[in-house]
Design a protein around this motif. Structure first.
Motif, PDB file in Angstrom:
ATOM      1  N   ASP A  79       0.729  -1.437   0.037  1.00  0.00           N
ATOM      2  CA  ASP A  79      -0.053  -0.099   0.072  1.00  0.00           C
ATOM      3  C   ASP A  79       0.968   1.141   0.132  1.00  0.00           C
ATOM      4  N   ASN A  80       0.503   2.251  -0.918  1.00  0.00           N
ATOM      5  CA  ASN A  80       0.993   3.484  -1.029  1.00  0.00           C
ATOM      6  C   ASN A  80       0.127   4.701  -1.464  1.00  0.00           C
ATOM      7  N   PRO A  81       0.173   5.881  -1.489  1.00  0.00           N
ATOM      8  CA  PRO A  81      -0.643   6.821  -2.062  1.00  0.00           C
ATOM      9  C   PRO A  81      -0.530   6.590  -3.778  1.00  0.00           C
ATOM     10  N   TYR A  82      -1.656   7.047  -4.283  1.00  0.00           N
ATOM     11  CA  TYR A  82      -2.017   6.966  -5.787  1.00  0.00           C
ATOM     12  C   TYR A  82      -0.438   7.732  -6.424  1.00  0.00           C
ATOM     13  N   ILE A  83      -0.252   9.066  -5.989  1.00  0.00           N
ATOM     14  CA  ILE A  83       0.926   9.469  -6.485  1.00  0.00           C
ATOM     15  C   ILE A  83       2.253   8.801  -6.501  1.00  0.00           C
ATOM     16  N   THR A  84       2.249   7.978  -5.407  1.00  0.00           N
ATOM     17  CA  THR A  84       3.740   7.192  -5.077  1.00  0.00           C
ATOM     18  C   THR A  84       3.582   5.794  -6.050  1.00  0.00           C
ATOM     19  N   VAL A  85       2.352   5.427  -6.173  1.00  0.00           N
ATOM     20  CA  VAL A  85       2.264   4.320  -7.056  1.00  0.00           C
ATOM     21  C   VAL A  85       2.477   4.586  -8.481  1.00  0.00           C
ATOM     22  N   HIS A  86       2.117   5.916  -8.888  1.00  0.00           N
ATOM     23  CA  HIS A  86       2.608   6.575 -10.223  1.00  0.00           C
ATOM     24  C   HIS A  86       3.810   6.732 -10.164  1.00  0.00           C
ATOM     25  N   SER A  87       4.741   7.647  -9.457  1.00  0.00           N
ATOM     26  CA  SER A  87       6.039   7.906  -9.513  1.00  0.00           C
ATOM     27  C   SER A  87       6.891   6.625  -9.362  1.00  0.00           C
ATOM     28  N   MET A  88       6.477   5.420  -8.809  1.00  0.00           N
ATOM     29  CA  MET A  88       7.252   4.384  -8.820  1.00  0.00           C
ATOM     30  C   MET A  88       6.871   3.227  -9.924  1.00  0.00           C
ATOM     31  N   LYS A  89       5.910   3.802 -10.877  1.00  0.00           N
ATOM     32  CA  LYS A  89       5.721   2.942 -11.874  1.00  0.00           C
ATOM     33  C   LYS A  89       5.158   1.451 -11.577  1.00  0.00           C
ATOM     34  N   PHE A  90       4.431   1.463 -10.278  1.00  0.00           N
ATOM     35  CA  PHE A  90       3.790   0.081  -9.750  1.00  0.00           C
ATOM     36  C   PHE A  90       2.801  -0.291 -10.849  1.00  0.00           C
ATOM     37  N   ASP A  91       2.257   0.629 -11.858  1.00  0.00           N
ATOM     38  CA  ASP A  91       1.119   0.152 -12.591  1.00  0.00           C
ATOM     39  C   ASP A  91       1.850  -0.979 -13.527  1.00  0.00           C
ATOM     40  N   GLU A  92       3.150  -0.969 -13.690  1.00  0.00           N
ATOM     41  CA  GLU A  92       3.841  -2.021 -14.444  1.00  0.00           C
ATOM     42  C   GLU A  92       3.474  -3.367 -13.853  1.00  0.00           C
ATOM     43  N   VAL A  93       3.385  -3.599 -12.419  1.00  0.00           N
ATOM     44  CA  VAL A  93       3.531  -4.671 -11.864  1.00  0.00           C
ATOM     45  C   VAL A  93       2.211  -5.025 -10.938  1.00  0.00           C
ATOM     46  N   GLN A  94       1.492  -4.089 -11.033  1.00  0.00           N
ATOM     47  CA  GLN A  94       0.233  -4.239 -10.144  1.00  0.00           C
ATOM     48  C   GLN A  94      -0.830  -3.917 -10.899  1.00  0.00           C
ATOM     49  N   LYS A  95      -2.166  -4.701 -10.715  1.00  0.00           N
ATOM     50  CA  LYS A  95      -3.245  -4.486 -11.448  1.00  0.00           C
ATOM     51  C   LYS A  95      -4.530  -3.618 -10.770  1.00  0.00           C
ATOM     52  N   TYR A  96      -4.896  -4.152  -9.429  1.00  0.00           N
ATOM     53  CA  TYR A  96      -5.858  -3.859  -8.829  1.00  0.00           C
ATOM     54  C   TYR A  96      -5.510  -2.694  -7.534  1.00  0.00           C
ATOM     55  N   ILE A  97      -6.519  -1.959  -7.597  1.00  0.00           N
ATOM     56  CA  ILE A  97      -6.135  -0.889  -6.560  1.00  0.00           C
ATOM     57  C   ILE A  97      -7.644  -0.975  -5.502  1.00  0.00           C
ATOM     58  N   THR A  98      -7.138  -0.884  -4.219  1.00  0.00           N
ATOM     59  CA  THR A  98      -8.354  -0.885  -3.358  1.00  0.00           C
ATOM     60  C   THR A  98      -8.382   0.370  -2.429  1.00  0.00           C
ATOM     61  N   ASN A  99      -9.376   1.412  -2.710  1.00  0.00           N
ATOM     62  CA  ASN A  99      -9.499   2.788  -2.156  1.00  0.00           C
ATOM     63  C   ASN A  99      -9.714   2.775  -0.834  1.00  0.00           C
ATOM     64  N   ILE A 100      -8.787   2.320   0.082  1.00  0.00           N
ATOM     65  CA  ILE A 100      -8.936   2.267   1.545  1.00  0.00           C
ATOM     66  C   ILE A 100      -8.017   3.706   1.893  1.00  0.00           C
ATOM     67  N   ARG A 101      -8.600   4.145   3.262  1.00  0.00           N
ATOM     68  CA  ARG A 101      -8.331   5.507   3.598  1.00  0.00           C
ATOM     69  C   ARG A 101      -7.487   5.236   5.077  1.00  0.00           C
ATOM     70  N   TYR A 102      -6.731   4.001   5.309  1.00  0.00           N
ATOM     71  CA  TYR A 102      -6.315   3.917   6.517  1.00  0.00           C
ATOM     72  C   TYR A 102      -5.097   4.716   7.240  1.00  0.00           C
TER      73      TYR A 102
END
Ligand code: MLT
Length: 337
Positions: free
Chosen positions: A211-234
């Protein structure tokens, strides 16, 4: 490094500073370690800090950013700053907590419920107390804050909408006891791992998610290795800019003032950046093929398990239930018994 060794090294660094205090202050190019990649909130905070520092010192002092954990894991950078071998680091607060447990108040699940809450806590008296505690415990001083948004859960296997859906997933978490216990409360044993190792662990499928914020997921290019996001806010991710206390004390009074003011300006910029960019980045992740699910029942089950089970385990380490109440009160929320 053990706390006693770190303290000894910190004392030696301060002694060196005392000897050097009489020498004239030289122009500096500070080295700033950055855990995340280009385009993220850490990068943005760093860039804003450098422009403000240059403006305030007439370009006498500047700094260079070393992105993507080039200078070591986020935990290593705290140790290195404590001993004065590194000037500054921008890292997630959850990776500071092992060195200064009271900052755990900022990572207790579902305490911070908005960017405004995060600004209020970090920029008010509670934040100032945490700054002082971190100097005392870890030999580093927080001089600015990046606001990165809520940590959402990503994984490569399937949509997750409920606590039950987590079963069977191998989820990486930082080496942070509060976060480890939160996943345990949700019924799974997470895998603690340094941030610098996370992308390759996801790529090689050693772990399924993180888990990490949307902007971090984007800056780390996690979309290349991850498919699903759950919009939790813990957890609302807060990422401080820290300076070695030894390096800070070595500066002239005027330069210390410039550093602190530059940190404040960069903090303000960080909040504006998040407000301006988060939605567009979320949309871009969707356009790149990531699927976003909302947690069922408005996240009620996640919230109830995390707050009832996890909070009481950490009252002592964050400074007592009274401290948690002070935080809740500052945010205008109901206090605990
Ligand atoms: C972590 O998950 O260890 C950190 O939040 C990563 C980061 O610094 O962005």
């Amino acid at each position: 490094m053990k706390a006693a060794t770190r303290l000894k090294a910190f004392s030696c660094a301060l002694a060196t500073v005392a000897v050097m205090a009489a020498s004239p202050a030289l122009a500096k190019t500070f080295k700033i370690a950055v855990g995340d990649g280009a385009g993220g909130t850490q990068h943005e905070l760093g860039k804003a800090f450098i422009s403000a520092l240059e403006a305030k010192t007439g370009k006498k002092h500047t700094a260079t950013l070393f992105l993507n954990g080039q200078l070591g894991s986020e935990e290593d950078t705290v140790n290195n700053a404590a001993t004065g071998t590194l000037d500054m680091s921008i890292l997630a607060i959850n990776n500071v907590t092992p060195f200064s447990p009271t900052v755990g108040t900022l990572t207790l699940p579902y305490v911070i419920l908005s960017l405004e809450d995060a600004e209020k806590l970090t920029q008010g008296p509670i934040g100032q107390e945490l700054v002082e505690n971190t100097v005392r415990d870890a030999g580093v001083r927080i001089i600015g804050w990046a606001y990165s948004g809520f940590r959402v859960l990503t994984n490569s296997k399937r949509p997750v909408e409920s606590v039950a859906d987590l079963k069977g997933l191998v989820v990486r978490v930082p080496k942070n006891e509060i976060m480890i216990e939160t996943y345990k409360a949700w019924g799974i044993n997470p895998t603690p791992m340094a941030w610098s190792e996370t992308f390759s662990a996801l790529q090689q499928k050693v772990v399924d998610g993180q888990d990490n914020p949307y902007i971090t997921v984007h800056s780390m290019k996690f979309d290349e290795v991850q498919k699903y996001i759950t919009n939790i806010r813990y957890i609302f991710s807060i990422e401080p800019l820290i300076i070695s206390e030894a390096v800070f004390q070595d500066l002239s009074e005027q330069d210390r003032k410039a550093v602190l003011e530059a940190g404040k300006e960069a903090t303000k910029h960080s909040a504006q950046f998040l407000r301006a960019k988060e939605n567009a980045i979320k949309a871009e992740l969707t356009a790149r093929g990531m699927k976003i699910s909302e947690p069922a029942g408005g996240e009620a089950e996640f919230i109830s398990l995390a707050t009832k089970t996890v909070w009481p385990k950490f009252y002592d380490s964050v400074g007592g239930a009274a401290k948690v109440n002070a935080v809740l009160k500052a945010l205008g929320r109901d206090t605990i018994q």
